[in-house]
Design a protein around this motif. Structure first.
Motif, PDB file in Angstrom:
ATOM      1  N   ASP A   1     -13.457  23.409  51.047  1.00 11.89           N
ATOM      2  CA  ASP A   1     -14.002  24.758  50.896  1.00 11.89           C
ATOM      3  C   ASP A   1     -12.908  25.821  50.896  1.00 11.89           C
ATOM      4  N   GLY A   2     -11.651  25.397  51.094  1.00  7.79           N
ATOM      5  CA  GLY A   2     -10.547  26.343  51.115  1.00  7.79           C
ATOM      6  C   GLY A   2      -9.838  26.393  49.774  1.00  7.79           C
ATOM      7  N   PRO A   3      -8.755  27.160  49.691  1.00  6.62           N
ATOM      8  CA  PRO A   3      -8.011  27.265  48.435  1.00  6.62           C
ATOM      9  C   PRO A   3      -7.294  25.973  48.106  1.00  6.62           C
ATOM     10  N   LYS A   4      -7.126  25.702  46.811  1.00  9.19           N
ATOM     11  CA  LYS A   4      -6.373  24.541  46.365  1.00  9.19           C
ATOM     12  C   LYS A   4      -4.882  24.802  46.553  1.00  9.19           C
ATOM     13  N   PRO A   5      -4.091  23.731  46.719  1.00 11.39           N
ATOM     14  CA  PRO A   5      -2.637  23.928  46.822  1.00 11.39           C
ATOM     15  C   PRO A   5      -2.094  24.646  45.597  1.00 11.39           C
ATOM     16  N   GLU A   6      -1.315  25.662  45.824  1.00 13.48           N
ATOM     17  CA  GLU A   6      -0.707  26.438  44.746  1.00 13.48           C
ATOM     18  C   GLU A   6       0.774  26.616  45.037  1.00 13.48           C
ATOM     19  N   PRO A   7       1.595  26.690  44.001  1.00 14.02           N
ATOM     20  CA  PRO A   7       1.247  26.504  42.594  1.00 14.02           C
ATOM     21  C   PRO A   7       1.055  25.036  42.246  1.00 14.02           C
ATOM     22  N   HIS A   8       0.566  24.815  41.033  1.00 15.98           N
ATOM     23  CA  HIS A   8       0.429  23.451  40.536  1.00 15.98           C
ATOM     24  C   HIS A   8       1.794  22.769  40.606  1.00 15.98           C
ATOM     25  N   TYR A   9       1.794  21.514  40.988  1.00 14.47           N
ATOM     26  CA  TYR A   9       3.002  20.716  41.197  1.00 14.47           C
ATOM     27  C   TYR A   9       3.757  21.079  42.474  1.00 14.47           C
ATOM     28  N   SER A  10       3.123  21.874  43.347  1.00 13.69           N
ATOM     29  CA  SER A  10       3.633  21.918  44.712  1.00 13.69           C
ATOM     30  C   SER A  10       3.103  20.708  45.472  1.00 13.69           C
TER      31      SER A  10
ATOM     32  N   ARG B   1     -11.009  12.389  53.994  1.00 16.40           N
ATOM     33  CA  ARG B   1     -10.238  12.682  52.777  1.00 16.40           C
ATOM     34  C   ARG B   1      -9.156  13.722  53.041  1.00 16.40           C
ATOM     35  N   MET B   2      -9.447  14.681  53.902  1.00 12.62           N
ATOM     36  CA  MET B   2      -8.437  15.677  54.244  1.00 12.62           C
ATOM     37  C   MET B   2      -7.248  15.020  54.946  1.00 12.62           C
ATOM     38  N   VAL B   3      -7.528  14.071  55.830  1.00 14.39           N
ATOM     39  CA  VAL B   3      -6.456  13.335  56.503  1.00 14.39           C
ATOM     40  C   VAL B   3      -5.630  12.562  55.487  1.00 14.39           C
ATOM     41  N   LEU B   4      -6.297  11.913  54.547  1.00 12.11           N
ATOM     42  CA  LEU B   4      -5.579  11.150  53.515  1.00 12.11           C
ATOM     43  C   LEU B   4      -4.717  12.057  52.658  1.00 12.11           C
ATOM     44  N   ASP B   5      -5.232  13.211  52.287  1.00 14.43           N
ATOM     45  CA  ASP B   5      -4.446  14.143  51.478  1.00 14.43           C
ATOM     46  C   ASP B   5      -3.195  14.597  52.220  1.00 14.43           C
ATOM     47  N   GLU B   6      -3.326  14.809  53.527  1.00 10.01           N
ATOM     48  CA  GLU B   6      -2.165  15.232  54.308  1.00 10.01           C
ATOM     49  C   GLU B   6      -1.176  14.080  54.484  1.00 10.01           C
ATOM     50  N   LEU B   7      -1.673  12.850  54.620  1.00 11.83           N
ATOM     51  CA  LEU B   7      -0.771  11.695  54.637  1.00 11.83           C
ATOM     52  C   LEU B   7       0.011  11.611  53.335  1.00 11.83           C
ATOM     53  N   LEU B   8      -0.678  11.832  52.217  1.00 12.14           N
ATOM     54  CA  LEU B   8      -0.013  11.801  50.909  1.00 12.14           C
ATOM     55  C   LEU B   8       0.995  12.932  50.759  1.00 12.14           C
TER      56      LEU B   8
ATOM     57  N   ASN C   1       4.625  25.929  57.766  1.00 10.03           N
ATOM     58  CA  ASN C   1       4.842  24.880  58.772  1.00 10.03           C
ATOM     59  C   ASN C   1       4.763  23.493  58.139  1.00 10.03           C
ATOM     60  N   PRO C   2       5.615  23.229  57.162  1.00 10.79           N
ATOM     61  CA  PRO C   2       5.437  22.033  56.337  1.00 10.79           C
ATOM     62  C   PRO C   2       5.578  20.717  57.077  1.00 10.79           C
ATOM     63  N   ASP C   3       6.255  20.683  58.211  1.00  8.11           N
ATOM     64  CA  ASP C   3       6.429  19.425  58.928  1.00  8.11           C
ATOM     65  C   ASP C   3       5.260  19.098  59.858  1.00  8.11           C
ATOM     66  N   ASP C   4       4.332  20.040  60.025  1.00  6.70           N
ATOM     67  CA  ASP C   4       3.168  19.798  60.875  1.00  6.70           C
ATOM     68  C   ASP C   4       2.129  18.979  60.117  1.00  6.70           C
ATOM     69  N   PHE C   5       1.482  18.058  60.828  1.00  8.95           N
ATOM     70  CA  PHE C   5       0.375  17.311  60.226  1.00  8.95           C
ATOM     71  C   PHE C   5      -0.898  18.126  60.396  1.00  8.95           C
ATOM     72  N   ASP C   6      -1.370  18.702  59.307  1.00  9.33           N
ATOM     73  CA  ASP C   6      -2.493  19.634  59.360  1.00  9.33           C
ATOM     74  C   ASP C   6      -3.475  19.351  58.218  1.00  9.33           C
ATOM     75  N   PRO C   7      -4.480  18.497  58.447  1.00 10.16           N
ATOM     76  CA  PRO C   7      -5.446  18.185  57.382  1.00 10.16           C
ATOM     77  C   PRO C   7      -6.228  19.396  56.891  1.00 10.16           C
ATOM     78  N   GLU C   8      -6.294  20.465  57.691  1.00 10.99           N
ATOM     79  CA  GLU C   8      -7.064  21.643  57.280  1.00 10.99           C
ATOM     80  C   GLU C   8      -6.492  22.276  56.014  1.00 10.99           C
ATOM     81  N   ARG C   9      -5.259  21.966  55.659  1.00 11.18           N
ATOM     82  CA  ARG C   9      -4.705  22.473  54.392  1.00 11.18           C
ATOM     83  C   ARG C   9      -5.569  22.040  53.212  1.00 11.18           C
ATOM     84  N   PHE C  10      -6.276  20.921  53.373  1.00 10.83           N
ATOM     85  CA  PHE C  10      -7.016  20.337  52.260  1.00 10.83           C
ATOM     86  C   PHE C  10      -8.522  20.431  52.459  1.00 10.83           C
TER      87      PHE C  10
END
Length: 452
Positions: free
Chosen positions: A375-384, A310-317, A363-372
């Motif tokens: 157990d970590g923080p949710k993407p902030e702010p909302h609508y980012s 799911r983390m990989v899918l979220d990063e693909l999205l 590092n927005p151009d890096d493919f990094d599933p760990e962003r999602f």
């Protein structure tokens, strides 16, 4: 004070405007970053659309469909294919279609269909066994379309659309997305003036009608009370006291076939170059699927354990959202973030742009599933992060994707290791959705998952 804070819309310099023609996606991201989330006018002087990237401004636009409506060049092109479907309408027509379709796409209902969907995907993936054994090259896009169509036709459309017809519709949508571009580029051309792509566009629309109209007429003549999309759309109902027409049903059915297939096909098309380019991501994904699924069939019970999947899918999205471009038009004068938006102005909203901005993503151009990591923080702010849009028009298929996509990945990768044939290419091909410019060709190596 940042541009976003000051509320001053900046004009994109002329030299940057030229970049929009040569490399539009990169130029839009550069414009968003340069403005630090401020509103940017993509034109000269007072002419041109507004690029809106700030999450606060995005929420205002997407949650106010009465002011920022789905009108303008892109929507006119979409209407040529899907008419007044749920994808493009507002008001009572949109509400009627939404009320019919929403119950079919709730999280609870989609989750309840998980095992049926898993079975359909498994049956479709069986078709890859022979080419895998023989070491033959397969076209990833063709096979992915077949797998997705088998899953959606069985679960959402009650097998009333054949898989082969669903694939024909997917192909027609691809033609439509490409051939509508000349009409968008030359919006002043009258309808009677032939433009490149018109003939192919018309043929693709005719293909859609050839497939769906007989299904609609049969369902209206012989209602079966089924809980599939065709039965639901064909059930008697009224819009403002007038019985719903065959044309309206046709438009909504075409739109639902498109939305229920395109997102999964488009987003998963990026998985193959990612796995070829990033061996660490690939090994983590393979290890999780081997541990969770092993040599078994994929079932609903496996879903909660597919965390890294799911983390990989979220990063693909995040990097390649299918709905990368969501334009709106202001129908009245408005103030947005301190900027006066005149009636008739086009607002460009792009998940692709906001989800790649340095203001919101390191590092927005890096493919990094760990962003999602859950157990970590949710993407902030909302609508980012808003790959399925937002507000009342948020995509109905978000829960379908959340079940279907991990099922497809887990089923395929528990049985095969894909080897990309040819170079890795992350160049996007723009259309209604984003796909790699180079279609992936794969050799699928059969594997026996090792269970620790």
């Amino acid at each position: 004070m940042s541009e976003a804070a000051s509320g001053v819309a900046r004009n994109l310099p002329l030299r940057k405007l030229l970049g929009l023609v040569r490399r539009p996606l990169e130029a839009l991201v550069e414009a968003g970053n340069a403005a630090n989330g401020g509103i940017v006018r993509l034109g000269v002087g007072s002419v041109g659309p507004y690029l809106v990237t700030s999450p606060n401004h995005l929420e205002t636009v997407l949650h106010n469909p009465e002011t920022y409506v789905r009108e303008g060049l892109l929507w006119n092109g979409v209407r040529r294919a899907v008419g007044e479907a749920i994808l493009v309408t507002e008001g009572p027509v949109w509400k009627s279609s939404r009320d019919v379709l929403r119950p079919l796409f709730t999280s609870a209902r989609v989750n309840a269909m998980t095992d049926r969907m898993a079975e359909a995907i498994r049956d479709a993936v069986d078709g890859l066994e022979e080419p895998a054994r023989e070491g033959r090259i397969v076209d990833a896009g063709t096979e992915l379309a077949r797998i997705v169509c088998q899953a959606t036709t069985r679960v959402l459309f009650g097998d009333k659309i054949t898989v082969s017809d669903a694939v024909r519709m997917v192909d027609a949508f691809g033609v439509i997305a490409t051939e509508m571009i000349p009409r968008i580029v030359v919006p002043w051309a009258p309808g009677w003036l032939p433009l490149p792509g018109d003939r192919a566009f018309a043929a693709a629309v005719a293909t859609l009608d050839e497939i769906v109209l007989p299904l609609i007429r049969e369902a209206r003549r012989h209602p079966d009370g089924g809980d599939d999309i065709i039965s639901a759309l064909c059930a008697p109902r009224e819009i403002d006291g007038v019985e719903v027409t065959e044309k309206q049903i046709r438009d909504d059915l075409v739109a639902m076939v498109s939305t229920s297939t395109e997102t999964t096909i488009a987003v998963l098309s990026w998985l193959w170059p990612v796995l070829a380019a990033d061996h660490e991501v690939a090994e983590k994904l393979y290890a999780e699927i081997d541990r969770v699924v092993g040599g078994a069939d994929v079932h609903r019970s496996h879903m909660s354990e597919l965390r890294y999947t799911r983390m990989v899918l979220d990063e693909l999205l995040r990097l390649w959202p299918a709905g990368w471009f969501i334009p709106r038009m202001a129908i009245r004068d408005e103030m947005l973030g301190g900027t006066r938006i005149a009636a008739g102005s086009t607002i460009l909203v792009s998940p692709y742009v906001t989800q790649r901005m340095t203001a919101f993503w390191p590092n927005p151009d890096d493919f990094d599933p760990e962003r999602f990591d859950p157990d970590g923080p949710k993407p902030e702010p909302h609508y980012s992060y808003f790959p399925f849009g937002g507000g009342p028009h948020r995509c109905l298929g978000q829960y379908l994707f959340a079940v279907e996509a991990p099922l497809i990945i887990a089923t395929m990768l528990s049985r095969f290791r894909p080897q990309l044939v040819g170079p890795v290419d992350f160049t996007p091909r723009m259309g209604a959705s984003l796909r790699p410019a180079t279609e992936a060709k794969l050799v699928l190596h059969p594997v026996r998952a090792v269970v620790p």
